[in-house]
Design a protein around this motif. Structure first.
Motif, short mmCIF file in Angstrom:
data_model
loop_
_atom_site.label_atom_id
_atom_site.label_comp_id
_atom_site.label_asym_id
_atom_site.label_seq_id
_atom_site.Cartn_x
_atom_site.Cartn_y
_atom_site.Cartn_z
N UNK A 1 18.64 20.99 -16.40
CA UNK A 1 19.82 21.76 -16.84
C UNK A 1 19.90 21.79 -18.35
N UNK A 2 19.71 20.64 -19.00
CA UNK A 2 19.76 20.56 -20.46
C UNK A 2 18.72 21.48 -21.10
N UNK A 3 17.56 21.59 -20.45
CA UNK A 3 16.48 22.42 -20.98
C UNK A 3 16.72 23.90 -20.75
N UNK A 4 17.75 24.22 -19.96
CA UNK A 4 18.08 25.62 -19.71
C UNK A 4 17.02 26.34 -18.90
N UNK A 5 16.38 25.63 -17.98
CA UNK A 5 15.30 26.22 -17.19
C UNK A 5 15.86 27.17 -16.12
N UNK A 6 15.27 28.36 -16.05
CA UNK A 6 15.66 29.34 -15.03
C UNK A 6 14.45 29.70 -14.17
N UNK A 7 14.69 30.48 -13.14
CA UNK A 7 13.60 30.80 -12.21
C UNK A 7 12.56 31.76 -12.79
N UNK B 1 11.30 20.13 -12.27
CA UNK B 1 11.13 21.36 -13.02
C UNK B 1 10.60 22.48 -12.12
N UNK B 2 9.66 22.13 -11.27
CA UNK B 2 9.02 23.11 -10.40
C UNK B 2 9.98 23.68 -9.36
N UNK B 3 11.04 22.95 -9.06
CA UNK B 3 12.04 23.45 -8.10
C UNK B 3 12.77 24.68 -8.65
N UNK B 4 12.85 24.76 -9.99
CA UNK B 4 13.59 25.85 -10.62
C UNK B 4 12.69 26.84 -11.34
N UNK C 1 6.66 4.94 -19.13
CA UNK C 1 7.93 4.57 -18.51
C UNK C 1 8.41 5.79 -17.73
N UNK C 2 8.37 5.70 -16.42
CA UNK C 2 8.64 6.86 -15.57
C UNK C 2 10.13 6.97 -15.23
N UNK C 3 10.64 8.18 -15.22
CA UNK C 3 12.05 8.42 -14.87
C UNK C 3 12.20 8.33 -13.36
N UNK C 4 13.20 7.59 -12.91
CA UNK C 4 13.37 7.38 -11.47
C UNK C 4 14.69 7.92 -10.93
N UNK C 5 15.67 8.16 -11.79
CA UNK C 5 16.99 8.57 -11.34
C UNK C 5 17.01 10.07 -11.04
N UNK C 6 17.31 10.43 -9.79
CA UNK C 6 17.27 11.85 -9.39
C UNK C 6 18.32 12.69 -10.10
N UNK C 7 19.49 12.13 -10.33
CA UNK C 7 20.54 12.87 -11.03
C UNK C 7 20.13 13.16 -12.47
N UNK C 8 19.47 12.19 -13.09
CA UNK C 8 19.00 12.37 -14.46
C UNK C 8 17.94 13.46 -14.52
N UNK C 9 17.05 13.47 -13.57
CA UNK C 9 15.99 14.48 -13.54
C UNK C 9 16.58 15.89 -13.47
N UNK C 10 17.56 16.06 -12.61
CA UNK C 10 18.22 17.36 -12.48
C UNK C 10 18.96 17.73 -13.76
N UNK C 11 19.55 16.71 -14.41
CA UNK C 11 20.29 16.94 -15.65
C UNK C 11 19.37 17.40 -16.78
N UNK D 1 5.13 12.32 -12.13
CA UNK D 1 5.44 13.65 -11.62
C UNK D 1 6.86 13.86 -11.15
N UNK D 2 7.74 12.91 -11.40
CA UNK D 2 9.12 13.06 -10.93
C UNK D 2 9.84 14.21 -11.64
N UNK D 3 9.67 14.28 -12.96
CA UNK D 3 10.29 15.37 -13.71
C UNK D 3 9.56 16.69 -13.44
N UNK D 4 8.26 16.62 -13.30
CA UNK D 4 7.46 17.81 -13.00
C UNK D 4 7.94 18.48 -11.73
#
Length: 272
Positions: free
Chosen positions: A35-41, A59-62, A22-32, A53-56
């Protein structure tokens, strides 16, 4: 959602029920989630089951680097397209359950955060595998079915509280960061989900964790039996010895395991 559908259709991808996709499609959710995971550069992220690969990509943006393990080879052309342009994202087509600690250390550099959108059938094995491995992640952020999330953060004595709750609490602090409507996935699953983040800590670093984990497994082995009976059976000791340990730790000899917190299990382990 239409974009993902188009990519999947163009590459003639067919969903495999065996993998609970079940693939995530909502762009706002992906960004959230990022953020929840506390990912930094400066972070390296280990992702289990990138799917389309939507979440991937998010994640790769940050993140500095994303290493993703995908079991379904049929997603190869899909991921090649959705991750085009992300040179810091590496997809390895392999069953994550068969990946060694050594390989993870090599791929991640030894320091990483785990992020995953998990199908129900591998939720517990994946979580337990990473909270018990030698090279633990700094944090675990997973999308799971709502009822699973409730179990991960349950309080002692509640109906949802179980062995996995206590096992996770022994290694870190779990919290639900958001509830996710089923309509944010494609295809739409039958239940709602939630994002759970486990922040790993060393609160019990000086304790005999092997014994505590065994005690937790014993406590929930047969929920209808008293803790004394379960301990006697699991540890191969007499009921009298088990009762003495339980009472010495400050509990009633008739107590059941599901009412003990992790602190209680740690305390009790010293008398076993």
């Amino acid at each position: 959602m239409s974009e993902i559908k188009e990519v999947l259709a163009k590459n003639a991808f067919k969903f495999n029920k065996r993998y609970g996709q079940n693939f995530i499609t909502d762009t706002n959710l992906l960004a959230a989630i990022v953020t929840d995971a506390g990912i930094t550069d400066g972070d390296t992220v280990l992702e289990i089951g990138p799917g389309a690969g939507t979440l991937t990509a998010e994640l790769a943006k940050t993140a500095k680097k994303v290493v993703a393990y995908e079991i379904d080879e049929n997603l190869r052309p899909v991921l090649k397209e959705t991750l085009a342009g992300f040179s810091n994202a590496e997809v390895i087509f392999k069953d994550a359950g068969k990946v060694t600690d050594g390989e993870i250390a090599e791929k991640t550099g030894g320091k990483y955060k785990l992020v995953a959108n998990l199908p129900y059938y591998i939720t517990t094995p994946v979580i337990m595998r990473f909270i018990e491995c030698d090279n633990k992640p700094e944090s675990i952020t997973v999308m799971v079915q709502k009822e699973v999330g409730d179990r991960l953060v349950a309080k002692a004595g509640s109906a949802e509280y179980g062995a996995i709750t206590a096992a996770v609490a022994l290694e870190g602090e779990a919290k639900i960061t958001r509830i996710v409507n089923r309509k944010m996935f494609y295809p739409v699953p039958n239940v709602d989900s939630c994002v759970v983040t486990v922040t790993m800590n060393d609160r019990y670093a000086g304790e005999d964790k092997a014994k505590i984990k065994k005690l937790i497994r014993a406590a929930f082995a047969m929920r209808r039996k008293t803790l004394v009976n379960n301990i006697a059976s699991f540890f191969g000791i007499s009921k009298e010895s088990a009762a003495n340990a339980v009472v010495s730790a400050g509990f009633s000899s008739s107590v059941r395991g599901e009412v003990l917190s992790v602190d209680d299990f740690v305390k009790l382990s010293k008398f076993i």
